[in-house]
Design a protein around this motif. Sequence first.
Motif, PDB file in Angstrom:
ATOM      1  N   PRO A  80      -0.820  -4.042   9.977  1.00 10.34           N
ATOM      2  CA  PRO A  80       0.050  -3.443   8.955  1.00 10.34           C
ATOM      3  C   PRO A  80       1.457  -3.205   9.514  1.00 10.34           C
ATOM      4  O   PRO A  80       1.658  -3.035  10.721  1.00 10.34           O
ATOM      5  CB  PRO A  80      -0.649  -2.130   8.612  1.00 10.34           C
ATOM      6  N   GLN A 113       0.839  -1.208   0.000  1.00  7.84           N
ATOM      7  CA  GLN A 113       0.000   0.000   0.000  1.00  7.84           C
ATOM      8  C   GLN A 113       0.871   1.254   0.000  1.00  7.84           C
ATOM      9  O   GLN A 113       1.986   1.247   0.538  1.00  7.84           O
ATOM     10  CB  GLN A 113      -0.920   0.004   1.221  1.00  7.84           C
ATOM     11  N   PHE A 149      -4.540   4.942   2.491  1.00  7.83           N
ATOM     12  CA  PHE A 149      -3.559   4.108   1.812  1.00  7.83           C
ATOM     13  C   PHE A 149      -4.226   3.350   0.678  1.00  7.83           C
ATOM     14  O   PHE A 149      -5.342   2.829   0.842  1.00  7.83           O
ATOM     15  CB  PHE A 149      -2.923   3.100   2.783  1.00  7.83           C
ATOM     16  N   LYS A 166       0.559   5.719   0.293  1.00 10.98           N
ATOM     17  CA  LYS A 166      -0.231   6.910   0.611  1.00 10.98           C
ATOM     18  C   LYS A 166       0.522   8.106   0.066  1.00 10.98           C
ATOM     19  O   LYS A 166       1.714   8.284   0.373  1.00 10.98           O
ATOM     20  CB  LYS A 166      -0.416   7.036   2.124  1.00 10.98           C
ATOM     21  N   ARG A 183       4.351   7.410   1.235  1.00 10.90           N
ATOM     22  CA  ARG A 183       4.394   6.586   2.444  1.00 10.90           C
ATOM     23  C   ARG A 183       3.932   5.172   2.077  1.00 10.90           C
ATOM     24  O   ARG A 183       2.882   5.012   1.451  1.00 10.90           O
ATOM     25  CB  ARG A 183       3.529   7.185   3.548  1.00 10.90           C
ATOM     26  N   PHE A 184       4.746   4.200   2.484  1.00  8.00           N
ATOM     27  CA  PHE A 184       4.473   2.818   2.118  1.00  8.00           C
ATOM     28  C   PHE A 184       4.285   1.981   3.366  1.00  8.00           C
ATOM     29  O   PHE A 184       4.890   2.235   4.421  1.00  8.00           O
ATOM     30  CB  PHE A 184       5.629   2.231   1.295  1.00  8.00           C
ATOM     31  N   ARG A 185       3.473   0.960   3.200  1.00  5.02           N
ATOM     32  CA  ARG A 185       3.340  -0.060   4.243  1.00  5.02           C
ATOM     33  C   ARG A 185       2.929  -1.373   3.587  1.00  5.02           C
ATOM     34  O   ARG A 185       2.460  -1.400   2.436  1.00  5.02           O
ATOM     35  CB  ARG A 185       2.321   0.358   5.294  1.00  5.02           C
ATOM     36  N   GLU A 191       4.986  -1.034   9.942  1.00  4.58           N
ATOM     37  CA  GLU A 191       5.228   0.370  10.184  1.00  4.58           C
ATOM     38  C   GLU A 191       5.296   1.095   8.842  1.00  4.58           C
ATOM     39  O   GLU A 191       5.611   0.500   7.810  1.00  4.58           O
ATOM     40  CB  GLU A 191       6.518   0.563  10.960  1.00  4.58           C
ATOM     41  N   VAL A 192       4.977   2.385   8.859  1.00  5.94           N
ATOM     42  CA  VAL A 192       4.922   3.178   7.630  1.00  5.94           C
ATOM     43  C   VAL A 192       6.325   3.708   7.330  1.00  5.94           C
ATOM     44  O   VAL A 192       6.998   4.255   8.220  1.00  5.94           O
ATOM     45  CB  VAL A 192       3.914   4.320   7.751  1.00  5.94           C
ATOM     46  N   GLN A 193       6.742   3.524   6.098  1.00  9.11           N
ATOM     47  CA  GLN A 193       8.029   4.035   5.659  1.00  9.11           C
ATOM     48  C   GLN A 193       7.789   5.242   4.757  1.00  9.11           C
ATOM     49  O   GLN A 193       7.064   5.160   3.763  1.00  9.11           O
ATOM     50  CB  GLN A 193       8.813   2.958   4.897  1.00  9.11           C
ATOM     51  N   ARG A 194       8.409   6.385   5.148  1.00 13.46           N
ATOM     52  CA  ARG A 194       8.267   7.620   4.361  1.00 13.46           C
ATOM     53  C   ARG A 194       9.381   7.678   3.342  1.00 13.46           C
ATOM     54  O   ARG A 194      10.558   7.490   3.669  1.00 13.46           O
ATOM     55  CB  ARG A 194       8.345   8.848   5.267  1.00 13.46           C
TER      56      ARG A 194
END
Length: 636
Positions: A519, A457, A480, A459, A505-507, A521-524
Amino acid sequence: MRGLPVVTWAINSLDSPRIAENSQDVLKLERSGSLTFVNVLLNYTSNYTIEMTKAGLGTASTSFNLTVYEKFLNVSLRAEPNLVKEGIGQLTMTYNMKQGVVEQQMWFFNDKAINTNSHYLIANQSLVINKPNRNDTGRYRVSLTNPFSTVTTSILVTVLYGPENPKLEAQPAKPFYVAGTSLNLSCQAEGSPEPTVEWVFGGGTLSRKRVLNLINVQTNQTGNYTCVLLNTLTGEQWRKNIPIKIYEMPSGNPKCSVHALNNVTLQYHCLWSGGNPQAQLSFPALSNTSSGAGTFSLAVTASNNLNGKTVTCMAGHPIQENKCNITASSPMKFPPLVRATVPLQGKIVVTIDCFTKASPTAVVSWSRGSESVTNGTTYQISDDTTKLEIQDYNVDFFLNQSFACTCSNPLGSQRRQIQLIGPLISDFRWHRNEARTVVTLTWEVPPMSVVTGFAIQVKGPDILSKNHDGTQKQSSKDGFNTIKEEPGHVRNVDIFPLDPKLTYRFRVIPKARLTEGKPSEVQRVGPDLGLSGPAIAGIAAGIPCSILFLFLLGGAIYLCFSWNKNKSWQTRYPVRRAVEKVITIQTETTPHNLMTGGQKAPPDYNRIHQTPSERSMTPPSFVAAPPVTVRAATTV
């Protein structure tokens, strides 16, 4: 003549002499009494006697020999029998002639005069050899003489013998030959005439030459090669064998292994197949008396001193010595491996692998809780027992169930507990290419997590990515969007194209088919964030303000604490136990909505602060407090 009267006459008689009728043409009697031979023939060679008789006075006689010779004509020499075998009977050589009278005969062998002895006998017109041998082979000559002529004739005599014990040789001479090499076999034997040679192998004729050439020999040419020698004149035959060994190395190298018998016995096995002859195999460290050819097994009782001990199999072959090693060991500690798949039926199948390094190979037994797991509808155990398949896996049903696998062999065992967990992501990271247009997402999954797929996903700005059927991925409530679906074995994915000036932003969301896990953690991913000049000035100015704020906050906390402490020392009066409802004057008519349906009523703080003595005494009469203006108050 020869004792018979041939001529009779009375001296001075006028009568003619009486001459034998068959001699009248040859014998003539002179009146003087002399005897004349006219046209004398050979048969008149004889001893002659003359008798003279006078009446009353007696008889006188004398004798003489007359030898009649003729010149030799057509003299020949022959031997009988025609074919003479060595050591058998006699060989007679006889001369014949058309005419001639022999006064003397002399026999020669290879120009050496022959005298009569036990081996040679010179007879009338012949030479006899008793039990002739090979040394009597040669040229024989007879010389005949008389006063009028001399003649010599010869004959070549061959005494037949053999074939004798042949001499068979292999060149080069070796105890054995390696497959693929070449060699020559020769067969030599004495004989007269020279014997013929025939090489026979495996019932067939290979060659009729004295030297047999064997090129690029193979193991099927191992055996006895027979040289057959034949004397074509005598029919004598001799057969002699020469053994030829052709060896071939066994293929590859010897292989060692160890197996378990009844989980208490170790069976060491050594194999070096092929070759001619087969290799001799043994385990000297385990037994000095047992061995085998080509393949060999030796069973010993398992013990601690065999755990980790390297045992050598000695492989002996005439061409080359070789060996192999095998080490028996108990099962080592191992991590179970969990895999989840979704076959065509659409239901999750979870496979648990329990494999440990062990020699012999460990046997795996499975259990669920305190019960053993066996093959059935839900559980399938592989033939080698190292895999357990859970059919139609339900995440909610199996999450609280504990499985265990036990790997064991005769030297020991290892047991591992397996607690399956739902889909989960661990260690989510990213990196991008130099142009910042491609980002690679990588993640891991806990070993016991059941995962069949991942939703990738994003965002932020739109990334063109669609499902396999061409439909756009849907977005979630938190903004997302799912841009990719990956199967459960994938641990990284490339996302492109990205705008290096924009922020994304990926997850990753793990899935067990339709069940989604937490999910990641979100990676920017985007431009690097730095502090601007105004931001730095604001931070510098805010530091003193922050210190002042903290000081004021501490003073306020201290004053509140002191006020609460003083208030706790004031006299508290008990309230009625009976339920009462007091409504004070309210300045606002709008009811307060802090208490909603389903929430608990606030506690009775007065009763909480009562001492035990106050709770037991009779409550005093109620004294109304002065009116207080509040928004709303209800006391029960």
